[in-house]
Design an enzyme around this catalytic site. Structure first.
Site, PDB file in Angstrom:
ATOM      1  N   GLU A 120     -11.273   6.104  -2.250  1.00  0.00           N
ATOM      2  CA  GLU A 120     -11.280   6.513  -0.837  1.00  0.00           C
ATOM      3  C   GLU A 120     -12.413   5.815  -0.068  1.00  0.00           C
ATOM      4  O   GLU A 120     -12.228   5.355   1.062  1.00  0.00           O
ATOM      5  CB  GLU A 120     -11.444   8.035  -0.722  1.00  0.00           C
ATOM      6  CG  GLU A 120     -10.329   8.846  -1.353  1.00  0.00           C
ATOM      7  CD  GLU A 120      -9.004   8.789  -0.598  1.00  0.00           C
ATOM      8  OE1 GLU A 120      -8.508   7.672  -0.343  1.00  0.00           O
ATOM      9  OE2 GLU A 120      -8.450   9.851  -0.297  1.00  0.00           O
ATOM     10  N   GLU A 127      -9.633  -2.975  -6.339  1.00  0.00           N
ATOM     11  CA  GLU A 127      -9.566  -3.024  -4.867  1.00  0.00           C
ATOM     12  C   GLU A 127      -9.660  -4.478  -4.373  1.00  0.00           C
ATOM     13  O   GLU A 127      -8.937  -4.875  -3.469  1.00  0.00           O
ATOM     14  CB  GLU A 127     -10.687  -2.169  -4.249  1.00  0.00           C
ATOM     15  CG  GLU A 127     -10.472  -0.670  -4.383  1.00  0.00           C
ATOM     16  CD  GLU A 127      -9.316  -0.118  -3.524  1.00  0.00           C
ATOM     17  OE1 GLU A 127      -8.921  -0.755  -2.536  1.00  0.00           O
ATOM     18  OE2 GLU A 127      -8.808   0.958  -3.880  1.00  0.00           O
ATOM     19  N   ASP A 180       0.831  -1.212   0.000  1.00  0.00           N
ATOM     20  CA  ASP A 180       0.000   0.000   0.000  1.00  0.00           C
ATOM     21  C   ASP A 180       0.864   1.260   0.000  1.00  0.00           C
ATOM     22  O   ASP A 180       0.469   2.290  -0.551  1.00  0.00           O
ATOM     23  CB  ASP A 180      -0.986   0.004   1.180  1.00  0.00           C
ATOM     24  CG  ASP A 180      -2.273   0.734   0.817  1.00  0.00           C
ATOM     25  OD1 ASP A 180      -2.752   0.554  -0.314  1.00  0.00           O
ATOM     26  OD2 ASP A 180      -2.782   1.503   1.635  1.00  0.00           O
TER      27      ASP A 180
END
Ligand code: NSP
Length: 230
Positions: free
Chosen positions: A149, A219, A56
């Site tokens: 987000e 994701e 990440d």
């Protein structure tokens, strides 16, 4: 009469809510992934967490220029100056986020300089880069930005809910994206995206929906990469 919602009906509730209902399965796949559920129920493998942390960090370094590109699009294409300020606040917190990854990595003994981006991460970063093109409309880019987000916000907020057994060592990480302030910031992004989606031509609307789906798929792959690497 039941049937397909018209565009006018969709716009009343906001396009994002309509798409979240329509694509519930993939949205849930991204926000309630087994990796997140393992944090929430306390069974998480700390090696998987370390993998996620290193990967990440690389992602966030690519995410910052993407956010910068959205800022440029807002400056050129938006008729509301407050939108630039929301995006700018995100840039400022990315600076903190990078510092947090560095100190967290030191705590966990992860050597960030030695982390090699895995395929899912490379693919996601390449996708972000494609969205940085000046040919990509602001409406499409802000929708992707909101989704990126919002997935982290919903996922980590789940790990902080009453009854969750998130290990104490991971609570700070969960609070970073799961806190109420981050939730409000995601709501601001959602409002901006909805406002633009409500007045965009149909072809751009379709592009934004496809882009949203790509984000959700990336994701899921990103979580898979961390979870499967243990
Ligand atoms: C993969 C991923 N997605 C979203 C975020 C939240 N900015 C993140 N840090 N990493």
């Amino acid at each position: 009469m039941e049937g397909k919602e018209t565009r006018e009906e969709m716009e009343k509730s906001g396009m994002i809510d309509t798409w979240m209902r329509k694509h519930r399965l993939i949205y849930t796949g991204a926000t309630k992934h087994p990796f997140i559920l393992s944090i929430r129920d306390g069974t998480v493998d700390f090696e998987a967490f370390k993998t996620w942390l290193g990967q990440d960090y690389i992602f966030v370094r690519a995410f910052a220029p993407f956010v910068a590109s959205v800022l440029i699009k807002a400056w050129k294409e938006s008729d509301d100056s407050s939108e630039m300020e929301v995006i700018l606040s995100s840039m400022a917190s990315l600076n903190d986020e990078i510092a947090w990854f560095k100190s967290e990595a030191a705590k966990w003994g992860v050597q960030l300089s030695e982390v090699v981006p895995q395929k899912a991460n490379q693919d996601y970063c390449r996708f972000l880069e494609s969205l940085m093109s000046p040919d990509v409309e602001y409406t499409v880019a802000i929708t992707a930005f909101w989704a990126i987000e919002a997935v982290y916000q919903a996922s980590f907020a789940l790990c902080l809910e009453d009854g969750s057994k998130t290990p104490a060592k991971l609570r700070e990480a969960c609070r970073r994206w799961g806190n109420d302030g981050f939730g409000q910031y995601c709501n601001s992004l959602q409002k901006i995206a909805n406002r633009h989606l409500g007045k965009t031509p149909d072809d751009v609307l379709t592009k934004a929906e496809v882009t949203l789906l790509r984000v959700l798929e990336h994701e899921v792959e990103f979580w898979n990469m961390s979870h499967g690497a243990a």
